[in-house]
Design a protein around this motif. Structure first.
Motif, PDB file in Angstrom:
ATOM      1  N   ASN A 186      23.930  15.480  -8.238  1.00  0.00           N
ATOM      2  CA  ASN A 186      24.156  16.237  -9.073  1.00  0.00           C
ATOM      3  C   ASN A 186      24.156  15.529 -10.620  1.00  0.00           C
ATOM      4  N   LYS A 187      23.686  14.201 -10.431  1.00  0.00           N
ATOM      5  CA  LYS A 187      23.308  13.513 -11.693  1.00  0.00           C
ATOM      6  C   LYS A 187      21.991  13.515 -11.745  1.00  0.00           C
ATOM      7  N   GLY A 188      21.389  13.891 -10.855  1.00  0.00           N
ATOM      8  CA  GLY A 188      19.708  13.837 -11.012  1.00  0.00           C
ATOM      9  C   GLY A 188      19.048  12.632 -10.757  1.00  0.00           C
ATOM     10  N   ILE A 189      19.802  11.595  -9.928  1.00  0.00           N
ATOM     11  CA  ILE A 189      19.286  10.354  -9.584  1.00  0.00           C
ATOM     12  C   ILE A 189      19.517   9.934  -8.228  1.00  0.00           C
ATOM     13  N   ILE A 190      18.370   9.010  -7.707  1.00  0.00           N
ATOM     14  CA  ILE A 190      18.871   8.489  -6.316  1.00  0.00           C
ATOM     15  C   ILE A 190      19.305   7.394  -6.456  1.00  0.00           C
ATOM     16  N   GLN A 191      20.326   6.923  -6.058  1.00  0.00           N
ATOM     17  CA  GLN A 191      21.322   5.566  -6.153  1.00  0.00           C
ATOM     18  C   GLN A 191      20.604   4.682  -5.373  1.00  0.00           C
ATOM     19  N   PRO A 192      20.640   3.304  -5.913  1.00  0.00           N
ATOM     20  CA  PRO A 192      20.042   2.137  -5.080  1.00  0.00           C
ATOM     21  C   PRO A 192      20.129   1.978  -3.583  1.00  0.00           C
ATOM     22  N   GLU A 193      21.252   2.293  -3.029  1.00  0.00           N
ATOM     23  CA  GLU A 193      21.496   2.241  -1.546  1.00  0.00           C
ATOM     24  C   GLU A 193      20.737   3.292  -1.048  1.00  0.00           C
ATOM     25  N   ALA A 194      20.758   4.418  -1.473  1.00  0.00           N
ATOM     26  CA  ALA A 194      20.114   5.602  -0.785  1.00  0.00           C
ATOM     27  C   ALA A 194      18.527   5.580  -1.088  1.00  0.00           C
ATOM     28  N   TYR A 195      18.100   4.889  -2.272  1.00  0.00           N
ATOM     29  CA  TYR A 195      16.694   4.598  -2.299  1.00  0.00           C
ATOM     30  C   TYR A 195      16.168   3.635  -1.205  1.00  0.00           C
ATOM     31  N   GLU A 196      16.923   2.649  -0.839  1.00  0.00           N
ATOM     32  CA  GLU A 196      16.573   1.750   0.156  1.00  0.00           C
ATOM     33  C   GLU A 196      16.504   2.346   1.441  1.00  0.00           C
ATOM     34  N   ARG A 197      17.550   3.204   1.602  1.00  0.00           N
ATOM     35  CA  ARG A 197      17.473   3.992   3.040  1.00  0.00           C
ATOM     36  C   ARG A 197      16.147   4.673   3.225  1.00  0.00           C
ATOM     37  N   GLY A 198      15.692   5.461   2.223  1.00  0.00           N
ATOM     38  CA  GLY A 198      14.700   6.275   2.091  1.00  0.00           C
ATOM     39  C   GLY A 198      13.458   5.236   2.304  1.00  0.00           C
ATOM     40  N   MET A 199      13.343   4.276   1.506  1.00  0.00           N
ATOM     41  CA  MET A 199      12.407   3.432   1.771  1.00  0.00           C
ATOM     42  C   MET A 199      12.102   2.860   3.289  1.00  0.00           C
ATOM     43  N   ALA A 200      13.285   2.411   3.600  1.00  0.00           N
ATOM     44  CA  ALA A 200      13.281   1.917   5.135  1.00  0.00           C
ATOM     45  C   ALA A 200      12.583   2.941   6.077  1.00  0.00           C
ATOM     46  N   ALA A 201      13.065   4.194   5.746  1.00  0.00           N
ATOM     47  CA  ALA A 201      12.774   5.190   6.798  1.00  0.00           C
ATOM     48  C   ALA A 201      11.177   5.354   6.530  1.00  0.00           C
ATOM     49  N   MET A 202      10.815   5.460   5.503  1.00  0.00           N
ATOM     50  CA  MET A 202       9.231   5.557   5.169  1.00  0.00           C
ATOM     51  C   MET A 202       8.327   4.483   5.942  1.00  0.00           C
TER      52      MET A 202
END
Length: 307
Positions: free
Chosen positions: A45-61
């Motif tokens: 709801n702040k319109g940002i991907i937080q650092p830990e979530a960003y890393e999880r997304g990158m690892a999945a890709m």
């Protein structure tokens, strides 16, 4: 040998990878992976991907990229929805994925998302000549599609997904009555167009597209000691059983849900607001015929790629 195709559905909670070959109506699944990235955690709801979530997304890709190479995939479609669509650092994430993997992510709007969901549900054979309301509860958005086997009559995407509502309303567990009331008022304020369209097109049934509806079905069948498999394409709910399971989930604590067989970890908390959305819609529209389609957006994209 037929061409191998990969579809990535990069959602707010989960990144899905489907590798398949053949034709849309009878394809062979080669790989079906999902990673609980929780991209919206702490920032949706702040319109940002937080650092830990960003890393999880990158690892999945990076994992998905490896699987593409191992399975000789010739054609890839990577589709991103609400979380990446609305995050201030969404483009940065996509640029980094392209640089590290060569995968170009396409952001689609809610209208296109609804189109793909409709195609997926249609591919599963879940539609008839009767008018149905397809409902897809994502983490960032909820898509509603009114249609039948021939056409979409109306569609709209609303930014009221389970991760957003959980962040706003489900801060105490079990969710208190005043939070439920506030959430229902919020839905009433955000869904006037849906409630209006339901009076224009008399809707015969609701089709819940994958996600939370799979959990509802699994819990109902496990309660009866029946094995439940997502190999099925469609499932018919007994309405009283659906009401009972959603009410039980709404009243439950985090630990009760965590210890319940049939609830995957990513849904342990979001299933509460998903239950509240489901209850709100069935009550508001007075619809007691509810079905599950295990096909959704990624199967809709697959159908289009294989056409």
């Amino acid at each position: 040998m037929s061409k191998r195709i990969a579809v990535m559905d990069l959602g707010t909670n989960t990144f899905h990878l489907l590798i398949a070959e053949g034709n849309a109506s009878d394809y062979k699944e080669i790989v079906h992976e999902h990673e609980a990235v929780k991209l919206g955690e702490g920032g949706i709801n702040k319109g940002i991907i937080q650092p830990e979530a960003y890393e999880r997304g990158m690892a999945a890709m990076l994992k998905f990229h490896k699987l593409l190479g191992e399975n000789d995939v010739q054609d890839v479609s990577a589709i991103a929805t609400s979380a990446l669509r609305n995050a201030s650092n969404g483009q940065q994430f996509m640029d980094e994925v392209a640089e590290k993997t060569g995968i170009n992510i396409e952001i689609i709007d809610g209208e296109q998302e609804a189109d793909y969901i409709y195609k997926g549900v249609k591919l599963a054979g879940g539609l008839s000549h009767q008018t149905s309301l397809i409902m897809d509860i994502g983490g960032g958005s909820v898509e509603f599609i009114v249609g039948n086997e021939n056409a979409i009559l109306w569609k709209q995407s609303f930014e009221i997904g389970a991760a957003r509502l959980m962040d706003k309303f489900h801060r105490t567990d079990p969710i208190p009555r005043e939070s439920i009331n506030a959430l229902e008022i919020y839905l009433e304020e955000h869904l006037p167009s849906l409630l209006a369209v339901a009076s224009k097109y008399p809707v015969d049934s609701i089709i819940g597209s994958s996600g939370a509806f799979e959990t509802f079905a699994e819990l109902i069948e496990l309660e009866k000691n029946n094995p439940f498999t997502l190999d099925i394409k469609n499932y018919t709910f007994d309405f009283n059983e659906l009401v009972a399971v959603t009410n039980k989930l709404i009243a439950s604590s985090h630990n009760e849900r965590k210890d319940t067989k049939g609830i995957i970890p990513i849904r342990v908390d979001m299933i509460v607001v998903a239950s509240l959305i489901t209850r709100f819609i069935t009550q508001k529209l007075g619809i007691h015929k509810v079905y599950l389609s295990t096909y959704s957006l990624k199967e809709g994209v697959l159908a289009e790629m294989m056409a």
